[in-house]
Motif scaffolding. Sequence first.
Motif, PDB file in Angstrom:
ATOM      1  N   THR A 129      31.755  23.790  30.526  1.00 23.16           N
ATOM      2  CA  THR A 129      31.516  24.043  31.957  1.00 23.16           C
ATOM      3  C   THR A 129      30.598  25.240  32.209  1.00 23.16           C
ATOM      4  OG1 THR A 129      33.464  25.450  32.134  1.00 23.16           O
ATOM      5  CG2 THR A 129      33.759  23.085  32.617  1.00 23.16           C
ATOM      6  N   LYS A 130      30.474  26.103  31.201  1.00 23.02           N
ATOM      7  CA  LYS A 130      29.604  27.278  31.414  1.00 23.02           C
ATOM      8  C   LYS A 130      28.575  27.361  30.291  1.00 23.02           C
ATOM      9  CE  LYS A 130      33.425  30.003  33.286  1.00 23.02           C
ATOM     10  NZ  LYS A 130      34.526  29.387  32.539  1.00 23.02           N
ATOM     11  N   PRO A 131      27.552  26.523  30.345  1.00 23.98           N
ATOM     12  CA  PRO A 131      26.568  26.507  29.247  1.00 23.98           C
ATOM     13  C   PRO A 131      25.918  27.881  29.042  1.00 23.98           C
ATOM     14  CG  PRO A 131      26.178  24.716  30.789  1.00 23.98           C
ATOM     15  CD  PRO A 131      27.212  25.576  31.407  1.00 23.98           C
ATOM     16  N   HIS A 132      25.670  28.206  27.780  1.00 24.26           N
ATOM     17  CA  HIS A 132      24.987  29.470  27.462  1.00 24.26           C
ATOM     18  C   HIS A 132      23.484  29.350  27.755  1.00 24.26           C
ATOM     19  CE1 HIS A 132      28.657  29.342  25.069  1.00 24.26           C
ATOM     20  NE2 HIS A 132      28.614  30.658  24.997  1.00 24.26           N
ATOM     21  N   PHE A 133      22.980  28.131  27.658  1.00 26.63           N
ATOM     22  CA  PHE A 133      21.544  27.897  27.895  1.00 26.63           C
ATOM     23  C   PHE A 133      21.399  26.681  28.810  1.00 26.63           C
ATOM     24  CE2 PHE A 133      22.071  29.524  23.572  1.00 26.63           C
ATOM     25  CZ  PHE A 133      21.295  30.672  23.624  1.00 26.63           C
ATOM     26  N   ASP A 134      20.401  26.755  29.644  1.00 28.99           N
ATOM     27  CA  ASP A 134      20.112  25.636  30.549  1.00 28.99           C
ATOM     28  C   ASP A 134      18.604  25.422  30.508  1.00 28.99           C
ATOM     29  OD1 ASP A 134      20.710  23.713  32.353  1.00 28.99           O
ATOM     30  OD2 ASP A 134      21.850  25.046  33.675  1.00 28.99           O
ATOM     31  N   THR A 135      18.171  24.267  30.121  1.00 32.71           N
ATOM     32  CA  THR A 135      16.730  24.080  29.928  1.00 32.71           C
ATOM     33  C   THR A 135      16.296  22.681  30.340  1.00 32.71           C
ATOM     34  OG1 THR A 135      14.966  24.453  28.318  1.00 32.71           O
ATOM     35  CG2 THR A 135      16.906  23.299  27.504  1.00 32.71           C
ATOM     36  N   ASP A 136      15.001  22.500  30.450  1.00 36.81           N
ATOM     37  CA  ASP A 136      14.506  21.145  30.722  1.00 36.81           C
ATOM     38  C   ASP A 136      14.520  20.343  29.416  1.00 36.81           C
ATOM     39  OD1 ASP A 136      13.968  21.812  33.337  1.00 36.81           O
ATOM     40  OD2 ASP A 136      11.888  22.370  32.945  1.00 36.81           O
ATOM     41  N   VAL A 137      13.848  20.902  28.398  1.00 32.71           N
ATOM     42  CA  VAL A 137      13.713  20.178  27.122  1.00 32.71           C
ATOM     43  C   VAL A 137      14.298  21.041  26.006  1.00 32.71           C
ATOM     44  CG1 VAL A 137      12.118  19.066  25.513  1.00 32.71           C
ATOM     45  CG2 VAL A 137      11.572  19.119  27.949  1.00 32.71           C
ATOM     46  N   LEU A 138      15.290  20.491  25.320  1.00 29.94           N
ATOM     47  CA  LEU A 138      15.855  21.180  24.151  1.00 29.94           C
ATOM     48  C   LEU A 138      15.264  20.533  22.911  1.00 29.94           C
ATOM     49  CD1 LEU A 138      17.966  23.010  22.669  1.00 29.94           C
ATOM     50  CD2 LEU A 138      19.577  21.083  22.890  1.00 29.94           C
ATOM     51  N   ILE A 139      14.643  21.344  22.050  1.00 29.62           N
ATOM     52  CA  ILE A 139      14.068  20.804  20.813  1.00 29.62           C
ATOM     53  C   ILE A 139      14.886  21.327  19.642  1.00 29.62           C
ATOM     54  CG2 ILE A 139      12.001  20.715  19.354  1.00 29.62           C
ATOM     55  CD1 ILE A 139      10.359  21.049  21.940  1.00 29.62           C
ATOM     56  N   ILE A 140      15.377  20.397  18.829  1.00 29.24           N
ATOM     57  CA  ILE A 140      16.212  20.775  17.689  1.00 29.24           C
ATOM     58  C   ILE A 140      15.375  20.606  16.431  1.00 29.24           C
ATOM     59  CG2 ILE A 140      18.361  20.306  16.440  1.00 29.24           C
ATOM     60  CD1 ILE A 140      19.440  19.104  19.113  1.00 29.24           C
ATOM     61  N   GLY A 141      14.985  21.717  15.832  1.00 25.72           N
ATOM     62  CA  GLY A 141      14.136  21.675  14.641  1.00 25.72           C
ATOM     63  C   GLY A 141      12.836  22.420  14.886  1.00 25.72           C
ATOM     64  N   GLY A 142      12.473  23.283  13.927  1.00 22.89           N
ATOM     65  CA  GLY A 142      11.299  24.150  14.110  1.00 22.89           C
ATOM     66  C   GLY A 142      10.193  23.864  13.118  1.00 22.89           C
ATOM     67  N   GLY A 143      10.042  22.601  12.710  1.00 22.77           N
ATOM     68  CA  GLY A 143       8.939  22.237  11.813  1.00 22.77           C
ATOM     69  C   GLY A 143       7.736  21.749  12.608  1.00 22.77           C
ATOM     70  N   GLY A 144       6.881  20.977  11.951  1.00 22.04           N
ATOM     71  CA  GLY A 144       5.643  20.528  12.583  1.00 22.04           C
ATOM     72  C   GLY A 144       5.872  19.637  13.796  1.00 22.04           C
ATOM     73  N   ALA A 145       6.837  18.723  13.710  1.00 19.44           N
ATOM     74  CA  ALA A 145       7.089  17.824  14.849  1.00 19.44           C
ATOM     75  C   ALA A 145       7.673  18.612  16.010  1.00 19.44           C
ATOM     76  CB  ALA A 145       8.030  16.698  14.433  1.00 19.44           C
ATOM     77  N   GLY A 146       8.646  19.473  15.718  1.00 20.32           N
ATOM     78  CA  GLY A 146       9.287  20.267  16.766  1.00 20.32           C
ATOM     79  C   GLY A 146       8.276  21.161  17.473  1.00 20.32           C
ATOM     80  N   CYS A 147       7.422  21.815  16.690  1.00 15.31           N
ATOM     81  CA  CYS A 147       6.433  22.719  17.298  1.00 15.31           C
ATOM     82  C   CYS A 147       5.408  21.940  18.123  1.00 15.31           C
ATOM     83  CB  CYS A 147       5.732  23.551  16.227  1.00 15.31           C
ATOM     84  SG  CYS A 147       6.804  24.825  15.548  1.00 15.31           S
ATOM     85  N   SER A 148       4.957  20.791  17.602  1.00 19.16           N
ATOM     86  CA  SER A 148       3.990  19.986  18.370  1.00 19.16           C
ATOM     87  C   SER A 148       4.613  19.548  19.690  1.00 19.16           C
ATOM     88  CB  SER A 148       3.567  18.740  17.587  1.00 19.16           C
ATOM     89  OG  SER A 148       2.974  19.111  16.377  1.00 19.16           O
ATOM     90  N   ALA A 149       5.888  19.153  19.627  1.00 18.78           N
ATOM     91  CA  ALA A 149       6.588  18.736  20.849  1.00 18.78           C
ATOM     92  C   ALA A 149       6.698  19.909  21.815  1.00 18.78           C
ATOM     93  CB  ALA A 149       7.977  18.202  20.491  1.00 18.78           C
ATOM     94  N   ALA A 150       7.038  21.078  21.280  1.00 19.16           N
ATOM     95  CA  ALA A 150       7.234  22.256  22.140  1.00 19.16           C
ATOM     96  C   ALA A 150       5.933  22.612  22.860  1.00 19.16           C
ATOM     97  CB  ALA A 150       7.717  23.428  21.292  1.00 19.16           C
ATOM     98  N   ILE A 151       4.825  22.546  22.133  1.00 19.95           N
ATOM     99  CA  ILE A 151       3.529  22.919  22.714  1.00 19.95           C
ATOM    100  C   ILE A 151       3.186  21.973  23.871  1.00 19.95           C
ATOM    101  CG2 ILE A 151       1.037  23.042  22.234  1.00 19.95           C
ATOM    102  CD1 ILE A 151       1.907  23.864  19.291  1.00 19.95           C
ATOM    103  N   GLU A 152       3.383  20.671  23.651  1.00 17.82           N
ATOM    104  CA  GLU A 152       3.025  19.716  24.708  1.00 17.82           C
ATOM    105  C   GLU A 152       3.990  19.769  25.890  1.00 17.82           C
ATOM    106  OE1 GLU A 152       0.320  18.358  25.076  1.00 17.82           O
ATOM    107  OE2 GLU A 152      -0.575  17.951  23.127  1.00 17.82           O
ATOM    108  N   ALA A 153       5.271  20.007  25.608  1.00 20.09           N
ATOM    109  CA  ALA A 153       6.237  20.094  26.712  1.00 20.09           C
ATOM    110  C   ALA A 153       5.928  21.338  27.555  1.00 20.09           C
ATOM    111  CB  ALA A 153       7.658  20.141  26.161  1.00 20.09           C
TER     112      ALA A 153
END
Length: 536
Positions: A85-109
Amino acid sequence: MYPDPKINESIKKVEAAREANMKLDPRRMTADEKDNLLKTFHPDYKEAQFTNLRIGPNKGDKVPMELAALLEAKSRLEGYSVDLTKPHFDTDVLIIGGGGAGCSAAIEADENGAKVLMVTKLRVGDANTMMAEGGIQAADKPNDSPAQHFLDAFGGGHFAAQKDLLYKLVNEAPEAIQWLSKLGVEFDKAPDGTMITTHGGGTSRKRMHAAKDYSGAEIMRTLRDEVINRGIQVIDYTAAVELIKDENGHCAGAVLMNMETKELMVARAKTVILATGGAGRLHYQGFPTSNHYGATADGLILGYRLGARLLYPDTLQYHPTGAAFPAQIYGALVTEKVRSVGAMLVNANGEVFMNPLETRDVSAASIIRECTERHNGVSTPDGYAVWLDTPMIELKHGEGTIEKRIPAMMRMFAKHGIDIRKEPILVYPTLHYQNGGLKITADGQTDIENLYAAGEVVGGIHGRNRLMGNSLLDIIVFGRNAGKEASEKAKSVTVGTLTLKHLEEFEKERKDARVESDKISPQLLPDYVRRENRGR
Ligand code: MEZ
């Protein structure tokens, strides 16, 4: 220098045959020869190493035993009560993983205006992307086309690739190279500025773009810089241990765990992108691996428990040339580029036994056959191996070629006293890539609304075998795609009440199917505890 006299005797045979071997152009195997070879020698066909899933959306399907144990395991959250009921984080897009796919997704989002949170159980950039060496494919030369690229990859993947995904991969490849170049990736270029491209196994055109033999590190460095420079929020050493749904059954966030303190946190998100990478550190069938420390199939487990289907979870890629000697680098990647630039595979008697640029599954099976059925392998402290005759490269292309084109390989072996310009190296297949994974549509979404996936955690883009250089490509094309699609979708999502009810349902399914194991998953880190020391 090789310390073992028997190994040195074999090297003498390799040296004696080198000049004649260099003139050979070994024929490619026929389709029937390949099929028979794979069925007899490829690890994917060792039926005893697989089992059928008893629960979940792929119930009845064949998967490696080690993966089944994790897919059918208990949740890490069993016994914990998590306050949603009390989330620590609230975001539009949560990306799980910090490799090439995750970073590419983060940049475009981020580019699309979304609030992005990236969590990674190690550090951003600690990923298989960083370990990729030989290059990235794109049909951007006048003698090539995306259609040609499609045919190569479709055939190499045994005609099993999801056509719409492969179509996207090859058509967006040239633009992916431009995007990376603009971000700062230094691809190898000729003096006139054109990209240098080479062949990989199963390619009909030279379309491998590389940054020497550390292409993945160069790409990862650039993507990581871009994520940091944009000020995207990244939380290191924080794993996702379960995904969360909302009351509508849509994915709506994740329960996170601080890897050090084990503190649990809740992240609520309008959309979630799984970009957790592969599974090499599960060491299927006891194989060594070329993979990064974090490659433990976590995304497959998280998605599966939420109800997302897997595609081809029974097919793995064993890279034909893992280092087989010395022990310190056992299983490390010896890039396919070594063969692209001229080294041939040779057995203990100095005989060339295959075309060096067959596709990976065929090459791996051929090496295993040479060492097992044909007894033509070189005996090493860890088993058997064949030679990759690297001195051929400089004899063909001139002195200095190795240092210029494959310096990382030269350094890796030089650290152990082996000069690959003068001495051949010992190789054997190593677990490299998971061909199967979460099923997605062309917009990157899994079976679960608002849950997207990108990179090695996805199955179906490459069919049942992937060609070299199509993985660095897929993390960029499908990472960017997931970032764009998930951020666009987030604009219209209203998250309902959060729930973990699916875990109760999963546990009930386990009980009904009489799954009795106490194993918990996702595994998060490899299991390297010595059995005899357990419990001490
Ligand atoms: O795509 C790969 O797996 C790759 C480029 C590996 C390599 O041999 O370098």
